[in-house]
Write an enzyme that holds these catalytic residues in place. Structure first.
Site, short mmCIF file in Angstrom:
data_model
loop_
_atom_site.label_atom_id
_atom_site.label_comp_id
_atom_site.label_asym_id
_atom_site.label_seq_id
_atom_site.Cartn_x
_atom_site.Cartn_y
_atom_site.Cartn_z
N GLU A 180 -52.71 22.64 5.83
CA GLU A 180 -51.92 21.40 5.80
C GLU A 180 -52.10 20.52 7.03
OE1 GLU A 180 -50.60 24.36 5.24
OE2 GLU A 180 -50.09 24.24 3.11
N CYS A 417 -18.17 15.72 7.26
CA CYS A 417 -18.73 15.28 5.99
C CYS A 417 -18.10 16.02 4.80
CB CYS A 417 -20.25 15.40 6.01
SG CYS A 417 -21.00 14.26 4.82
N GLU A 441 -18.27 15.84 -7.57
CA GLU A 441 -19.46 16.65 -7.29
C GLU A 441 -19.23 18.09 -7.77
OE1 GLU A 441 -20.59 16.69 -3.13
OE2 GLU A 441 -22.34 17.96 -3.49
N HIS A 555 -21.41 12.54 10.56
CA HIS A 555 -21.93 13.75 11.21
C HIS A 555 -21.97 13.52 12.72
CE1 HIS A 555 -23.23 16.00 7.64
NE2 HIS A 555 -23.50 14.81 7.11
N GLU A 557 -21.98 15.49 15.01
CA GLU A 557 -22.82 16.48 15.70
C GLU A 557 -24.22 15.93 15.96
OE1 GLU A 557 -21.84 16.60 12.58
OE2 GLU A 557 -23.30 17.51 11.23
N1 GLN Z 1 -21.91 16.65 -0.74
C1 GLN Z 1 -21.18 15.59 -0.13
C2 GLN Z 1 -21.70 14.21 -0.50
O1 GLN Z 1 -22.82 14.11 -0.95
C3 GLN Z 1 -21.15 15.76 1.38
C4 GLN Z 1 -22.52 15.59 1.98
C5 GLN Z 1 -22.65 16.21 3.36
O2 GLN Z 1 -21.84 17.06 3.77
N2 GLN Z 1 -23.67 15.82 4.08
O3 GLN Z 1 -21.04 13.23 -0.33
#
Ligand code: GLN
Length: 606
Positions: A180, A417, A441, A555, A557
């Site tokens: 690769e 998130c 979801e 996020h 982090e």
């Molecule tokens: N699954 C959730 C969404 O798509 C949270 C995504 C995540 O934690 N990055 O909104």
């Protein structure tokens, strides 16, 4: 011939010449320097850590740097990769979903990167194929050499033009010998010739084995793989030996002998307690000086700036080493067996702990194993809990059980998130009385879809780069826990990667139940957003009700850096210390003043 002479002989695609070197406007060959980092023997050696650490040392010297990672896989970005196999998906401010090494570069260099700093074979080949359809190759048969390699060189030079960096640090993904990445290695071989002498420096990372049955370091695999690199036309200038323990002189001599690399440029890069000490160990080994000499950059070095930057960085290292107060943070997730899936969360906790004089140990808890019945026992010894990002249905009930527990028991909580979305579900069910509330979801037929797909996502088909991605400002409600954490800070910009959001139809009901939405998206909703509301980006419980309960759709982090830790993480660790009856250090000062409580029956955990 200098770089320019060489290039004047190259030309564009035509029948007249075999050369093909597309050149971005404004690029002047021979002016930019390149450091190439390759891995031999095996993957996972820490090429990103090496490359970013060396780039950081150059940045400290007042030299402008830009990193790039070249990935061998055919995915156009890392967004569709399973974090269990490849580590976390890192998201850049411009929405690029990339390899976790880009996180290391951003943290080490304290620099926001863009899609120019990352590419994959998928991107390279897409460009070549599109160019072919557009008639870009003037009747030539399109080949790996020179067309695909030409595109690789073009990418590197585009970054040079856009970043105006003096030195570009190029990390080649995979291991020498992989099919690769062979064309990447060929491209950089060509580029080093085209750029001319003193423009390129090749570093080979290798691994020295020490089988416990022998009790001795062995260099044969390293020798063999370095030979393979030689056969590809690359003679490294520097060999960095990864190993568990310092690499002996004898082994380094052997490598020098077999590879024609001088002894002083074969150095040991053995395991250490924090990746942030690597820049200093590169200095200690004289690697930076060797590269400065090879690239003839002596006149660009600003010694005063370097001394100042070094002392700031070393301050971080000594705070990290002195941090003594133990706190345990439980991380409740799905990929808990592979720490790389949560690399940035681990880093953000290290930054926050270091700022407060706390030594944070982590308790990994698989959400699929948590139930209402065992959650109390399972979380008994943690001082704080994080539910990080995630996708899909597995383990959601366990996360809900954990959040209910921490909400009712006053355990400090930070939701990231998915951890934000699940906190909303838990609150809707257990406080607002919406018993079957859920995210669509998890259950598309839920009677109370408190978390629903973003309006802009409904019509999207396919999986690649289809989420709400990248940097967004957070509009913070005044007089909230969150606004208090941000202090004077005018802007709080975070990274996002999600498909679902809080359903605006339920916001009033959730607020009436006592949930506080303390952060929203600042922009007026787009015309295609029928509800006409801003996206809910952060929530909290009032401090009269809970000592620390905060969650964000973002996020945080991903944007925490060693010298500027994310405020949410700092606040979580502070709350964890408080729960243990410990006084955090006042601020990130040279001598932490944290007063540790005696270890309780849960022990210190490390
Ligand atoms: N699954 C959730 C969404 O798509 C949270 C995504 C995540 O934690 N990055 O909104």
């Amino acid at each position: 011939m200098d770089g320019e002479d060489i290039l004047s002989s190259l030309g564009d695609a035509s029948d007249e010449t075999e050369f093909y070197t597309p050149m971005p406007a404004g690029y002047r060959p021979g002016q930019t320097k390149y450091v190439f980092v390759l891995g031999t023997v095996m993957s996972g050696l820490g090429k990103g850590i090496f490359s970013s650490s060396l780039a950081k040392v150059f940045q400290d010297k007042g030299i402008t740097v830009a990193p790039i990672k070249l990935e061998g896989y055919f995915n156009r970005d890392s967004g569709t990769l399973n974090p269990y196999r490849h580590g976390e998906v890192f998201v850049l401010d411009d929405g690029m979903e990339c390899d976790m090494d880009l996180g290391t570069y951003e943290r080490m260099l304290d620099q926001d990167l863009t899609s120019l700093n990352f590419t994959t074979s998928g991107r390279i080949f897409s460009t070549v194929l599109e160019k072919e359809r557009a008639g870009g190759y003037l009747g030539r048969d399109v080949q790996m050499i020179p067309h695909v390699t030409g595109e690789v060189k073009n990418r590197l030079r585009e970054l040079a033009v856009a970043s105006r960096a003096q030195v570009i640090f190029v990390e080649i993904g995979g291991t020498v010998g992989d099919v690769e990445n062979a064309y990447y290695i060929e491209a950089i071989r060509q580029l080093s010739y085209e750029e001319g002498p003193h423009s390129c420096c090749f570093v080979a990372l290798t691994y020295i084995l020490e089988p416990s049955t022998l009790g001795e370091q062995k260099s044969k695999p390293a020798q063999m793989n370095l030979k393979q690199l030689n056969a590809m036309g690359i003679h490294p200038h520097i060999i960095a030996c990864r190993a568990q323990r310092p690499v002996t002189r004898k082994v380094r001599e052997k490598l020098a002998l077999y590879s024609n690399v001088p002894m002083e440029r074969v150095f040991s890069m053995h395991d250490c307690d924090s990746i942030y000490v690597v820049p200093e160990s590169l200095r200690g080994a004289g690697i930076d000086t060797a590269v400065v000499e090879l690239l003839q950059l002596e006149d660009c070095v600003d010694r005063e700036a370097e001394a100042a930057a070094r002392s700031v960085w070393n301050g971080y290292i000594s705070r990290f080493r002195q941090a003594a107060c133990p706190v345990t943070v439980g991380i409740i997730g799905k990929y808990t067996t592979l720490r790389d899936s949560y690399a940035s969360v681990i880093q953000a906790l290290e930054h926050a702990g270091t700022a407060l004089g706390a030594r944070v140990s982590l308790e990994w808890i698989d959400s699929a194993e948590l139930t209402d019945a065992n959650v109390g026992e399972r979380l008994r010894c943690v001082d704080a809990v994080i539910v990080p990002g995630g996708f899909g249905t597995r383990g959601v009930d366990g996360k809900i059980a954990a959040i209910q527990h921490v909400r009712m028991q006053g355990v400090p909580y930070l939701g990231l998130c998915y951890g934000f979305q699940v906190a909303v579900i838990e609150f809707a069910r257990n406080v607002c009385g919406l018993a079957e509330a859920n995210s669509t979801e998890v259950d598309v037929h839920t009677p109370y879809p408190v978390i629903d797909i973003l309006p802009g996502q409904k019509s999207i088909e396919g999986m690649g780069a289809t989420m709400r991605l990248g940097g967004q400002d957070l509009l913070v409600e005044p007089e909230t826990l969150l606004s208090g954490l941000l202090g004077e800070r005018e802007q709080y910009r975070l990274r996002f990667r999600h498909r679902y959001e809080v359903n605006p139809d339920f916001v009033e009901r959730l607020e009436a139940g006592g949930l506080v939405f303390c952060g929203r998206s600042p922009h007026e909703p787009a015309a295609n957003q029928p509800h006409g509301q801003r996206v809910m980006q952060a929530l909290e419980l009032p401090t009269e009700v809970h000592p620390f309960f905060l969650a964000t759709q973002a996020h945080p982090e991903l944007t925490s850096r060693p010298l500027s830790p994310d405020p949410m993480f700092v606040a979580l660790v502070r709350a964890a210390l408080a729960r243990r009856g410990q006084q955090p250090a006042v601020s990130a000062v040279d001598s932490p003043v944290t007063v540790c409580a005696p270890a309780d029956e849960c022990g210190t955990g490390f």
